[in-house]
Design a protein around this motif. Structure first.
Motif, PDB file in Angstrom:
ATOM      1  N   THR A   8      15.834  -0.997 -31.076  1.00 25.14           N
ATOM      2  CA  THR A   8      14.506  -0.869 -31.674  1.00 25.14           C
ATOM      3  C   THR A   8      13.444  -1.593 -30.862  1.00 25.14           C
ATOM      4  O   THR A   8      12.359  -1.862 -31.349  1.00 25.14           O
ATOM      5  N   THR A  27      21.610  14.169 -27.698  1.00 22.30           N
ATOM      6  CA  THR A  27      21.064  14.161 -29.056  1.00 22.30           C
ATOM      7  C   THR A  27      21.223  15.520 -29.721  1.00 22.30           C
ATOM      8  O   THR A  27      21.648  15.616 -30.881  1.00 22.30           O
ATOM      9  N   THR A  71      21.146   5.330 -33.261  1.00 20.10           N
ATOM     10  CA  THR A  71      19.989   5.340 -32.370  1.00 20.10           C
ATOM     11  C   THR A  71      19.234   6.663 -32.457  1.00 20.10           C
ATOM     12  O   THR A  71      18.002   6.691 -32.542  1.00 20.10           O
ATOM     13  N   SER A  72      19.965   7.774 -32.457  1.00 23.51           N
ATOM     14  CA  SER A  72      19.325   9.089 -32.535  1.00 23.51           C
ATOM     15  C   SER A  72      18.564   9.255 -33.847  1.00 23.51           C
ATOM     16  O   SER A  72      17.432   9.756 -33.872  1.00 23.51           O
ATOM     17  N   HIS A  74      17.485   6.820 -35.842  1.00 22.89           N
ATOM     18  CA  HIS A  74      16.385   5.854 -35.861  1.00 22.89           C
ATOM     19  C   HIS A  74      15.175   6.389 -35.101  1.00 22.89           C
ATOM     20  O   HIS A  74      14.041   6.321 -35.594  1.00 22.89           O
ATOM     21  N   GLU A  75      15.419   6.920 -33.913  1.00 22.80           N
ATOM     22  CA  GLU A  75      14.318   7.412 -33.089  1.00 22.80           C
ATOM     23  C   GLU A  75      13.615   8.588 -33.756  1.00 22.80           C
ATOM     24  O   GLU A  75      12.384   8.708 -33.702  1.00 22.80           O
ATOM     25  N   ARG A  76      14.389   9.461 -34.396  1.00 20.74           N
ATOM     26  CA  ARG A  76      13.776  10.604 -35.077  1.00 20.74           C
ATOM     27  C   ARG A  76      12.940  10.141 -36.267  1.00 20.74           C
ATOM     28  O   ARG A  76      11.801  10.589 -36.451  1.00 20.74           O
ATOM     29  N   LYS A  78      11.617   7.202 -36.777  1.00 21.34           N
ATOM     30  CA  LYS A  78      10.460   6.458 -36.288  1.00 21.34           C
ATOM     31  C   LYS A  78       9.382   7.406 -35.773  1.00 21.34           C
ATOM     32  O   LYS A  78       8.186   7.213 -36.022  1.00 21.34           O
ATOM     33  N   GLY A  79       9.807   8.458 -35.073  1.00 18.12           N
ATOM     34  CA  GLY A  79       8.839   9.424 -34.566  1.00 18.12           C
ATOM     35  C   GLY A  79       8.085  10.125 -35.681  1.00 18.12           C
ATOM     36  O   GLY A  79       6.872  10.347 -35.585  1.00 18.12           O
TER      37      GLY A  79
END
Length: 228
Positions: A8, A27, A71-72, A74-76, A78-79
């Motif tokens: 993060t 991903t 991680t995948s 989380h990133e989605r 967050k985006g």
């Protein structure tokens, strides 16, 4: 056994075009296989083969299946919430309406991905770091309501948790076909009102009551236009 948290760091290392393309393949393969096989049956070997990378390379990047999916996801997440923040008309109630619209829209635009990740958000919320994301943005929006004297500061923490649970719940109900595509944003807006109503005051409380009634009317078949 402890499981690695998603990365993060707000200043991630710069990736080359080749590395970005490889991670996108990983991903995409992960999402597709999650939808097909589920979390428990999915393996790093399956992901590596589908993404066209060596299994050792996959472990070098993510260390474990749990870390990769965390991680995948989380990133989605967050985006999505960052997009909602950037599109919001203001940092208070405008953000919550933008979040409802943005989350519903992206969920419906990417149904396979959304359905694959819906149970991950429920069963692995701590691993994904979802609370951290919501605390950062929802907390800021609630702080704006405190500044407007529409909310007490002592309520911010519990409301942040409630918003997280209600948004995740709406997506999971949609994923199970309990909520139709056309009703997802309405359900999310209704959830915003239901979370806020016991705690807010003044003009915001009046707006939340009216908006809740409007959402309920829409869900029971009457046509109303959103008013923000």
């Amino acid at each position: 056994m402890s499981v690695p948290k998603p990365d993060t760091d707000s200043r991630p290392r710069r990736l080359s075009a080749r590395q970005r393309e490889r991670r996108q393949r990983i991903t995409s393969a992960t999402y597709a296989l999650l939808a097909q096989h589920g979390y428990d049956a999915l393996s790093m070997k399956m992901i590596a083969e589908a993404a066209g990378v060596a299994e050792r390379t996959l472990f070098n990047i993510y260390s474990s299946k749990d870390a990769l999916i965390a991680t995948s996801t989380h990133e989605r997440a967050k985006g999505i919430i960052e997009e909602a923040w950037n599109l919001a008309s203001d940092e208070g109630i405008g953000f919550f309406l933008s979040l409802s619209e943005t989350l519903a829209r992206i969920t419906i635009e990417e149904p396979e991905v959304a359905r694959a990740l819906a149970p991950v958000l429920i069963n692995h919320a701590d691993l994904v770091g979802l609370n951290e994301i919501y605390r950062r943005y929802v907390g800021r929006a609630l702080a704006a309501l405190v500044d407007q004297d529409a909310l007490d500061e002592e309520d911010v923490e519990v409301l942040t948790s409630l918003f997280t649970m209600r948004m995740v719940s709406a997506v999971n109900l949609w994923a199970s076909h309990t909520i139709a595509d056309d009703n997802l944003e309405v359900h999310m807006r209704l959830a915003v009102c239901q979370v806020l109503l016991p705690h807010v005051r003044g003009a915001l409380a009046e707006w939340a009551q009216q908006e809740a009634r409007r959402c309920l009317s829409m869900l029971t078949g009457r046509e109303h236009k959103f008013q923000t």
